[in-house]
Design an enzyme around this catalytic site. Sequence first.
Site, PDB file in Angstrom:
ATOM      1  N   ASP A 202       1.092  -1.402   0.034  1.00  0.00           N
ATOM      2  CA  ASP A 202       0.129   0.144  -0.037  1.00  0.00           C
ATOM      3  C   ASP A 202       0.954   1.095  -0.051  1.00  0.00           C
ATOM      4  OD1 ASP A 202      -2.712   1.022   0.428  1.00  0.00           O
ATOM      5  OD2 ASP A 202      -1.678   1.933   2.078  1.00  0.00           O
ATOM      6  N   GLU A 270       1.654  -0.038  -4.863  1.00  0.00           N
ATOM      7  CA  GLU A 270       0.791   0.825  -5.221  1.00  0.00           C
ATOM      8  C   GLU A 270       1.390   2.283  -5.353  1.00  0.00           C
ATOM      9  OE1 GLU A 270      -3.329   3.018  -3.810  1.00  0.00           O
ATOM     10  OE2 GLU A 270      -1.897   2.355  -2.255  1.00  0.00           O
TER      11      GLU A 270
END
Length: 542
Positions: A202, A270
């Site tokens: 993330d 990401e």
Amino acid sequence: MPSDPEWWRGAAIYQIYPRSFQDSNGDGVGDLLGIVERLPYVASLGVDAIWISPFFPSPMKDFGYDVSDYCDVDPIFGSLADFDALLDTAHALGLRVMIDLVLSHSSDQHPWFIESRASRDNPRADWYVWADPKPDGTPPNNWLSIFGGAAWAWDGAREQYYLHNFLASQPDLNLHCETVQDALLDVARFWLDRGVDGFRLDTINFYFADRQLRDNPPLPPDERNDNIAPRVNPYNHQRHLHDKNQPENLDFLRRFRGVLDGYGAVALGEIGDAQCDLELLGEYTSGGDKVQMCYAFDFLAKTPLTAARIAEVYARLDRVAAEGWVCWALSNHDVIRHATRWDLSPAALRGFTTLMICLKGTICLYQGEELGLPEAHVPFDALQDPYGIAFWPEFKGRDGCRTPMVWSAGALHGGFSTAPRTWLPVPHEHLSHAVDLQERAPEALLHHYRRALAFRHANPVLAKGALVNMVAQGDVLSFTRVGEAAEMFCAVNLGDRPATLTPPDGDWLAVGGEINAAHPGADGLVHLGPWQPCLLLRHGGG
């Protein structure tokens, strides 16, 4: 499991948002055993791996992206034994398992932060980003939170501010501190020892902030876009030079890759940046010593994905990330579902699916997109997402793409749960897209996904071959994939009107009839219907 160490190159990964996939115990929230129950369905799609969004213990202020214990399972999702059962079942079905690691920040209820905020001289005092106020008591700089407002929160015990790029309950870890890096690498080892095949990382570009805490400069209005934050969010008014994207990140990613290589595992990062996303992708995935792949938001944006736009993105990739590896997605848990975002017809949904399986890169599918689910309308009084609550009604948050999967049109809550009420409502309009209805309809989008993924697997050049000669001509995008044993010419009409294409010279064989690919006619031209592809194969590669 197959032994190809580069299985991830060109793989298809299916993202599961666990709260909304399948509820196994009737509490209205999806869980790990619910995923176990539905894994045969996932395997039937023809994907190679699953990515599971966070299921760790959490106060759920940001629904699991605020972690209070990195090495356990939140009771709402089950137990570590349930996760082991999920791993075993997935591996038996030929599916690899990637889990979501949130390393840039934790929950403010994590024991690390509780200790860190207790004083300025405890063993974890520097594990988070702390700073003194300016002389007038205001925050140390002008950094803004993605979720709105200043990125700094005052703590009375330390009489300092702490950094939070997201919610105030999500303090940023200080990865300039090597012991923090060591602790996070131990978290990765914990799950790798348990048997996971890799991680989705993330906000991979948020791991470090500028040591000097310098102000971000303003961003001119004509350079602003809403790819990362909604237009109404002042976050878009800054050029984010200092609060993320720092050069120290590269050395940490090399350390992380060293851990991955010890297990033969992979990572998908990401990149949350609207200004230099592909450049960062190139930095983070090149050289074979950082993460294997990253995804940016180019195909997740509101900007319509035209032939010209795709050609522009690939041209930029060639310039700034030629040696990197990209993972493409059209939908995920953070953006409006692409069926609604671009107002796509069933034919257009098929066209984009076919395009995705032909493009160079790994592909990520988000649960429910194979059913053609539109974005759900969630009324304000049912909203759960703090992001949407803060910016309603100009921005309605992320709940519309997170509503539960619909498995059976005639069952309570579409077969997701037996509870009287589910954590988010199941939209009535989703029931006509249910899995059981589409299983019985050969023309359904679900079967097109299966056929398209099977076609990609049957033609390895689509997974790992080079991509050359991309051309956008009107609505038609064409390119050639080149491998060691074969070449494939791919063209897709990304428009609602018929188009004509002159096929390349050479001894080509028309393929892809199972996914409605056109072939050259008696006049030597290819006549493409709206959203129709043309796929031509010849053996012998470059």
